[in-house]
Design a protein around this motif. Sequence first.
Motif, mmCIF file in Angstrom:
data_model
loop_
_atom_site.group_PDB
_atom_site.id
_atom_site.type_symbol
_atom_site.label_atom_id
_atom_site.label_comp_id
_atom_site.label_asym_id
_atom_site.label_seq_id
_atom_site.Cartn_x
_atom_site.Cartn_y
_atom_site.Cartn_z
ATOM 1 N N GLY A 1 0.820 -1.213 0.000
ATOM 2 C CA GLY A 1 0.000 0.000 0.000
ATOM 3 C C GLY A 1 0.851 1.258 0.000
ATOM 4 N N LEU A 2 1.909 1.239 0.831
ATOM 5 C CA LEU A 2 2.729 2.450 0.968
ATOM 6 C C LEU A 2 3.444 2.808 -0.326
ATOM 7 N N SER A 3 3.869 1.788 -1.084
ATOM 8 C CA SER A 3 4.575 2.067 -2.343
ATOM 9 C C SER A 3 3.677 2.866 -3.278
ATOM 10 N N VAL A 4 2.414 2.467 -3.391
ATOM 11 C CA VAL A 4 1.476 3.181 -4.267
ATOM 12 C C VAL A 4 1.233 4.594 -3.737
ATOM 13 N N VAL A 5 1.089 4.713 -2.403
ATOM 14 C CA VAL A 5 0.845 6.034 -1.802
ATOM 15 C C VAL A 5 2.034 6.968 -2.075
ATOM 16 N N ILE A 6 3.252 6.440 -1.883
ATOM 17 C CA ILE A 6 4.444 7.269 -2.115
ATOM 18 C C ILE A 6 4.498 7.710 -3.582
ATOM 19 N N GLY A 7 4.221 6.783 -4.497
ATOM 20 C CA GLY A 7 4.228 7.111 -5.924
ATOM 21 C C GLY A 7 3.208 8.190 -6.260
ATOM 22 N N VAL A 8 2.003 8.044 -5.733
ATOM 23 C CA VAL A 8 0.927 9.005 -6.025
ATOM 24 C C VAL A 8 1.251 10.374 -5.423
ATOM 25 N N VAL A 9 1.660 10.384 -4.157
ATOM 26 C CA VAL A 9 1.969 11.662 -3.490
ATOM 27 C C VAL A 9 3.126 12.365 -4.198
ATOM 28 N N GLY A 10 4.165 11.590 -4.542
ATOM 29 C CA GLY A 10 5.304 12.158 -5.279
ATOM 30 C C GLY A 10 4.855 12.732 -6.617
ATOM 31 N N GLY A 11 3.987 12.001 -7.314
ATOM 32 C CA GLY A 11 3.482 12.455 -8.612
ATOM 33 C C GLY A 11 2.657 13.726 -8.494
ATOM 34 N N VAL A 12 1.783 13.782 -7.492
ATOM 35 C CA VAL A 12 0.937 14.976 -7.285
ATOM 36 C C VAL A 12 1.806 16.190 -6.952
ATOM 37 N N LEU A 13 2.807 15.980 -6.079
ATOM 38 C CA LEU A 13 3.694 17.093 -5.721
ATOM 39 C C LEU A 13 4.460 17.599 -6.941
ATOM 40 N N LEU A 14 4.948 16.669 -7.757
ATOM 41 C CA LEU A 14 5.682 17.065 -8.968
ATOM 42 C C LEU A 14 4.759 17.805 -9.933
ATOM 43 N N ASP A 15 3.525 17.323 -10.046
ATOM 44 C CA ASP A 15 2.550 17.974 -10.934
ATOM 45 C C ASP A 15 2.249 19.391 -10.471
ATOM 46 N N ASN A 16 2.077 19.553 -9.149
ATOM 47 C CA ASN A 16 1.809 20.893 -8.611
ATOM 48 C C ASN A 16 2.979 21.837 -8.863
ATOM 49 N N TRP A 17 4.178 21.281 -8.738
ATOM 50 C CA TRP A 17 5.384 22.102 -8.904
ATOM 51 C C TRP A 17 5.583 22.491 -10.376
ATOM 52 N N ALA A 18 5.416 21.497 -11.267
ATOM 53 C CA ALA A 18 5.689 21.731 -12.688
ATOM 54 C C ALA A 18 4.439 22.117 -13.476
ATOM 55 N N ASP A 19 3.287 22.086 -12.813
ATOM 56 C CA ASP A 19 2.011 22.416 -13.466
ATOM 57 C C ASP A 19 1.786 21.538 -14.703
ATOM 58 N N THR A 20 1.938 20.260 -14.507
ATOM 59 C CA THR A 20 1.798 19.318 -15.630
ATOM 60 C C THR A 20 0.705 18.285 -15.369
ATOM 61 N N SER A 21 -0.198 18.600 -14.458
ATOM 62 C CA SER A 21 -1.230 17.623 -14.073
ATOM 63 C C SER A 21 -1.966 17.073 -15.308
ATOM 64 N N PRO A 22 -2.216 15.805 -15.403
ATOM 65 C CA PRO A 22 -1.967 14.725 -14.446
ATOM 66 C C PRO A 22 -0.790 13.813 -14.832
ATOM 67 N N LEU A 23 0.174 14.379 -15.576
ATOM 68 C CA LEU A 23 1.239 13.533 -16.138
ATOM 69 C C LEU A 23 2.010 12.767 -15.058
ATOM 70 N N PHE A 24 2.577 13.509 -14.085
ATOM 71 C CA PHE A 24 3.425 12.849 -13.091
ATOM 72 C C PHE A 24 2.610 12.011 -12.104
ATOM 73 N N THR A 25 1.339 12.394 -11.911
ATOM 74 C CA THR A 25 0.492 11.573 -11.033
ATOM 75 C C THR A 25 0.324 10.179 -11.641
ATOM 76 N N LEU A 26 0.080 10.143 -12.945
ATOM 77 C CA LEU A 26 -0.085 8.838 -13.611
ATOM 78 C C LEU A 26 1.228 8.053 -13.589
ATOM 79 N N ILE A 27 2.339 8.777 -13.833
ATOM 80 C CA ILE A 27 3.649 8.097 -13.772
ATOM 81 C C ILE A 27 3.884 7.589 -12.353
ATOM 82 N N GLY A 28 3.523 8.405 -11.358
ATOM 83 C CA GLY A 28 3.685 8.017 -9.945
ATOM 84 C C GLY A 28 2.882 6.773 -9.607
#
Lengths: 327, 83
Positions: B33-60
């Motif tokens: 469970g934690l691996s998926v959570v870390i991937g999603v949270v990391g992806g959302v943070l990257l998306d917010n930073w780079a304004d590329t939603s939802p690219l990094f969330t999906l990669i995460g």
Amino acid sequence: MSDEAAEPGQHPTQSKPLFQIGPVAVSKMLAAAVVVLAGLLALAVWLTPAESEEHSESLIHVAIKGEALFHLGPIAVTNSMIGTLIATVVLASLAFWASRNSAVVPGRLQGFLEFPLDFLGGVIKAQHPTRWRAILPAIITIFLLVLVANYVGLLPGVGTIGVNVVEDGHEAVAPLIRPASADLNFTLALALIAFVLFVSWGIRANGLRGYLKETFVANPPYMTPLMTPIHIVSELSRIISLSMRLFGNIFAGEILLAVMLALTFAVVPALFLGLEAIFGAVQALVFALLTLTYITLATAGHGGGHDEPHDTHAHDADDVALRAAAH
Amino acid sequence: MSTRQPNSPEKRPARNPPPQNWGLVLDLGMRLGLSVVIGVVGGVLLDNWADTSPLFTLIGVAVGIGAAMYSIWDVAKDGMKPR
């Protein structure tokens, strides 16, 4: 013994066993225990004074982070730091006592103190016959620290004796002592120490180059861009898993005890205290064994995860060394 | 003369799981469970930073699921070695 075989002067019923423990008897005893427990719970809930509902708000104090009691310069001393200090003092005192009063034939306290060393020593020796002497101190230290830190929460007064603190501009009552494991800072720090431990063991066993290759270079190499982020997330999940499990279990136990103290009285909180004592030991064991498992996995790259066993004489020498370490 | 087969069930050593496996089993479920959570949270943070939603969330999400599967493999590969 049957009735016919009883002595002539003896009452026939004396030869009969009072009860026989068979599957039916065990199920009856279990059913009786469940009924008694349910009765006690119902009695405690029924006898609980009506005004306890008003009191329960003040009795249940839940704060996810440790509360600052006072400041030492720029450092805020929290109640969980006091809990950690108590655990450290208890462990240091026991170690001091054990080093001064150890005997070849251990007494009760010495035997009690040696038990985790013997048990975990045996497990580590089975996994790492050649490296167990270097791994043992770290694993034992983690186990004992987590165990005592968990048990601090079961001491009378912990979580119930409060002091006035100023929080965000207004006064509040904070517990004077909080068990260290119920603070994420403590568990995260311990998980980071475990992480450094198993990474350093991985580097020791495989060399820096070998460890980095194992961790960051995939086989086949063209899969590296895909596998490297997966490796990093997997390693991160270990740290978070270790810290969150311990924090979650102990913090939930603290809340459970507070709720039970507020809602019920008499024997019911004592039952949950007993359960928390078991959970505290299990969580300490899980933390220590997982650290050991991660060390085993980290050293498995080239040298083999499980060391080759020694010959009998070497095992005997190890046993002597283990006993010596215990003393 | 006994003609017992060398690999008969009574000759096999008992396979009691070592104590460290208890923790490993508890840990594996949490890490999935934690691996998926870390991937999603990391992806959302990257998306917010780079304004590329939802690219990094999906990669995460993909990386998190991959890391969860890798966690199982990491634990299981040691047990799959021929003894």
